[in-house]
Design a protein around this motif. Structure first.
Motif, short mmCIF file in Angstrom:
data_model
loop_
_atom_site.label_atom_id
_atom_site.label_comp_id
_atom_site.label_asym_id
_atom_site.label_seq_id
_atom_site.Cartn_x
_atom_site.Cartn_y
_atom_site.Cartn_z
N ARG A 1 -6.88 3.58 12.24
CA ARG A 1 -8.26 3.94 12.57
C ARG A 1 -9.00 2.68 12.99
N CYS B 1 -12.54 7.55 6.39
CA CYS B 1 -11.74 8.21 7.43
C CYS B 1 -12.40 9.54 7.73
N CYS C 1 -3.84 9.85 5.92
CA CYS C 1 -3.43 10.44 7.19
C CYS C 1 -2.27 9.67 7.80
N CYS D 1 -9.88 12.76 6.84
CA CYS D 1 -9.55 13.18 5.49
C CYS D 1 -10.62 12.81 4.48
N CYS E 1 -5.37 4.44 7.46
CA CYS E 1 -5.62 5.45 6.44
C CYS E 1 -4.28 5.81 5.79
ZN LIG Z 1 -7.52 9.72 6.67
#
Ligand SMILES: [Zn+2]
Ligand SMILES: [Zn+2]
Ligand SMILES: [Zn+2]
Ligand SMILES: [Zn+2]
Lengths: 192, 499
Positions: B35, B278, B31, B281, B28
């Motif tokens: 992930r 995600c 962020c 976010c 991501c």
């Molecule tokens: Zn994110």
């Protein structure tokens, strides 16, 4: 090794670039692609009409211990299709007609094959068994089913191949002019 | 290719603690975290048929029971069926000709007829007596489900329940947030919903339609009365070619054919295109192009494009209490120069407080309450305080390595730059090969899998312009710097500890 005695009937398309050893009769209308190996070490091989034998296929008439004298021929019926890379090892006997040996399939000795059977791609048959007519074997787990009817014939494909092959490959010429091979024609066969 | 055909020798630790190869990880950019499929939201973008590539909105897909109306799967081996054409002399033609009708001229020509055939197991629709069709697609006879009425009852019932639950939830919500008026109603006092109160009082409920479906519903009853087995069940010879396999029966649950003569083409199940989001976010990590024929992505934030890739070149056999050499290769996949430092996993800075999904309710809804369930067996701690049991330790060199940006043209130069360094084996474009040392404790038993953890500190240049509002929540009040120092930990598979 017995000397080669290859009989090619009129109408057969046999590429020069293939290994034919022993006493072999190739029926009219049959197409043999390049790089095919047919070895008749245990007895004659008779291939009937309208078969397709594709590249890298191997048909061996194996020698066996309990060989009869004179050796029994291996008779391969009409309209059989041997796809790329398949291998058929039969000591003697009879293969029916309209069978399909798919790519890289293997049929070992002691297997009797009826008519209209399909040995699926990469299927290996090694145990002694009898395939009744219209048996289809497929997949890595060798599933078996019975088809209702024979596999459709490949006449269109044969027609196409026999027209196209001469344009791209050197062919062996038919050397038998009678419908059935006879004593006389065997003597006169000049093939190496 | 190696990632497809070989075991995963190098696994990265996702920010959720799962161990995954780099090819199944996402990154991501908002962020700045790795992930994985486990810790992101999967959303269905569109439904399509993998055979004819027709795509349809989800409402239509639901109506068609998520099956394509023109493609079929083989009921025998589940491969896709192909339509084959044959030229057939229609049988009536001869009769018509004999009768001397005016259809004679039309029917003289052989008619093209179509049947379905499987190229894998050679099953055809003719095997089970389905007549050939005059048109290439569609028109195949459909078998009616013997349990249609019951199915519809069940569907109505569950729809009604779903509606009722939705209603109740709305009511609950309304009650929670409604500004209390002067008057306290009965339901407020007792905690009863209107529907429940009406139900207790025996009054017909306000939303008549749905609850009548619930009231009239009769639950299934198990019965002891079953048909007797046929007399010859033990004596008749079994022909396995005539009997369907379990998989074949379950592929059409409505009919569950027991004999192969009852097999019927299966309408092909639709596939879906997914996009991934995600959870922290709410930004998209992947978004495929809508067209089912395209395999491209509009958004494709894969870790493979953002995180330095670690590959094991070779290693000496790991022996207890000994040092072994380990050769690894680092690759910078980004378009910017990258500074990489190798660390011990315990040297990583402690992560900031546990991240909470920004909109937990929304995420929960989307991911079918995945968050509530305990995580499966993973790294028990957060990545930086990792306690992955590793048999060996890598001794990282205390130097910062600089990896140039990816240069596709440099792929064609094959003269690797050989270094005389102890650590750096060679450099080539954005790749660097390192010689490291692995120390194994003498207490490690032989025969156990050998592995080692390696932590990476790498610089990452974020090319995403910082969002105007998100700065406050993610990186404090200061605008996020465009160059970041990020950390990741990898677990290297080093075979088996030898004796
Ligand atoms: Zn994110
Ligand atoms: Zn994860
Ligand atoms: Zn379709
Ligand atoms: Zn099939």
């Amino acid at each position: 090794m017995a000397h080669n005695n290859i009989k090619i009937l009129p109408g057969a398309t046999v590429c020069e670039d293939c290994t034919l050893e022993g006493d072999i009769t190739i029926g009219g209308g049959t197409v043999i692609h390049p790089r095919v190996t047919i070895i008749a070490e245990g007895g004659p091989i008779i291939i009937a009409e309208y078969c397709i034998i594709e590249e890298y296929s191997t048909i061996i008439h194996k020698k066996s211990d309990k060989q009869e004298n004179p050796p029994k021929p291996l008779f391969i019926g009409a309209h059989n299709v041997f796809e790329v890379g398949c291998r058929l090892e039969a000591p003697c006997g009879h293969i029916g007609e309209s069978n399909v040996f798919e790519c890289r399939s293997f049929v070992g000795v002691d297997i009797k094959i009826g008519s209209g059977c399909v040995i699926g791609a990469a299927c290996h048959l090694t145990a002694p068994q009898t395939l009744i007519d219209n048996t289809v074997i497929w997949g890595s787990e060798h599933h078996i089913r019975e088809a209702l009817e024979k596999q459709p014939s490949q006449l269109l494909q044969l027609d196409f191949l026999s027209k196209v092959m001469p344009n791209y490959h050197r062919l062996r010429k038919p050397n038998v002019h009678k419908r059935q091979p006879s004593r006389q024609s065997q003597d006169s066969s000049p093939k190496p | 290719m190696a990632y497809l055909t070989q075991p995963d020798y190098v696994k990265y630790i996702c920010s959720c603690g799962q161990l995954k190869p780099i090819t199944s990880l996402y990154f991501c950019r908002h962020c700045l975290k790795i992930r994985c499929g486990f810790c992101i939201c999967h959303e269905v973008d569109s439904h399509y048929c993998a055979n004819c590539l027709e795509n349809m909105p989800s409402s239509e897909a639901r109506l068609k029971k998520n099956r394509c109306s023109s493609c079929f799967d083989c009921p025998s081996c589940f491969h896709t069926l192909s339509t084959r054409a044959t030229l057939a002399q229609p049988r009536q033609a001869a009769q018509d000709a004999a009768a001397g009708g005016d259809t004679k001229v039309e029917n003289k020509q052989p008619k093209k007829m179509y049947y379905l055939s499987c190229f894998n197991c050679r099953w055809t629709s003719r095997d089970v007596g389905i007549p050939d069709q005059p048109v290439a697609s569609g028109g195949w006879p459909e078998r009616t489900n013997p349990f249609t009425t019951r199915m519809n009852q069940l569907l109505d019932y569950y729809k009604a329940i779903a509606q009722q639950e939705k209603q109740e939830k709305l009511e609950r919500e309304r009650k929670k947030f409604a500004i209390r008026g002067k008057y306290i109603t009965l339901t407020d006092k007792t905690g009863l919903t209107g529907a429940m109160a009406r139900n207790i009082a025996g009054l017909p409920s306000s939303d008549g339609g749905s609850s009548s479906a619930i009231a009239n519903f009769v639950a299934s009853q198990a019965s002891e009365d079953v048909d007797e087995l046929p007399e010859d069940i033990y004596t008749k010879e079994v022909n396995l070619k005539q009997i369907t396999s379990m998989a074949q029966r379950l592929a059409s649950p409505e009919w569950q054919p027991a004999t192969v003569s009852r097999l019927h083409p299966l309408a092909k199940l639709l596939s879906v295109k997914r996009s991934q989001r995600c959870r922290a976010c709410d930004h998209n990590l992947t978004k495929p192009e809508y067209n089912p024929g395209s395999i491209k992505f509009k958004i494709e934030l894969l870790a493979y494009y953002h995180v330095p890739e670690v590959k094991v070149i070779s290693f000496e056999t790991i022996k207890p209490g000994e040092k072994s050499a380990l050769l690894i290769k680092l690759t910078n996949p980004t378009g910017h120069e990258m500074q990489v430092r190798l660390l011990q996993p315990e040297d990583l800075p402690q992560p900031e407080e546990r991240e909470e999904p920004k909109s937990i309710e929304k995420s929960l809804e989307k991911s079918l309450n995945l968050e509530k369930e305990p995580l499966p067996e993973t790294v028990p701690d957060k990545p930086s305080g990792v306690r992955v049991p590793a048999s060996s330790r890598v001794c990282p060199p205390s130097m910062t390595l600089s990896l140039p940006q990816r240069d596709d043209a440099a792929e064609y130069d094959d003269d690797a730059h050989h270094d005389t360094d102890d650590v750096i084996l060679w450099r080539k474009s954005n790749k660097i090969a390192l010689r490291l040392e692995v120390v194994t404790e003498s207490t490690v038993a032989s025969g156990v899998p050998a592995n080692a953890l390696l932590a990476l500190e790498y610089s990452y240049r974020n090319t995403v312009p910082p969002p105007p509002t998100a700065g406050g929540t993610l990186a404090g009040t200061t605008p996020a710097p465009r160059d970041h120092t990020l950390y990741t930990t990898v677990l290297l598979d080093l075979g088996v500890v030898s004796g």
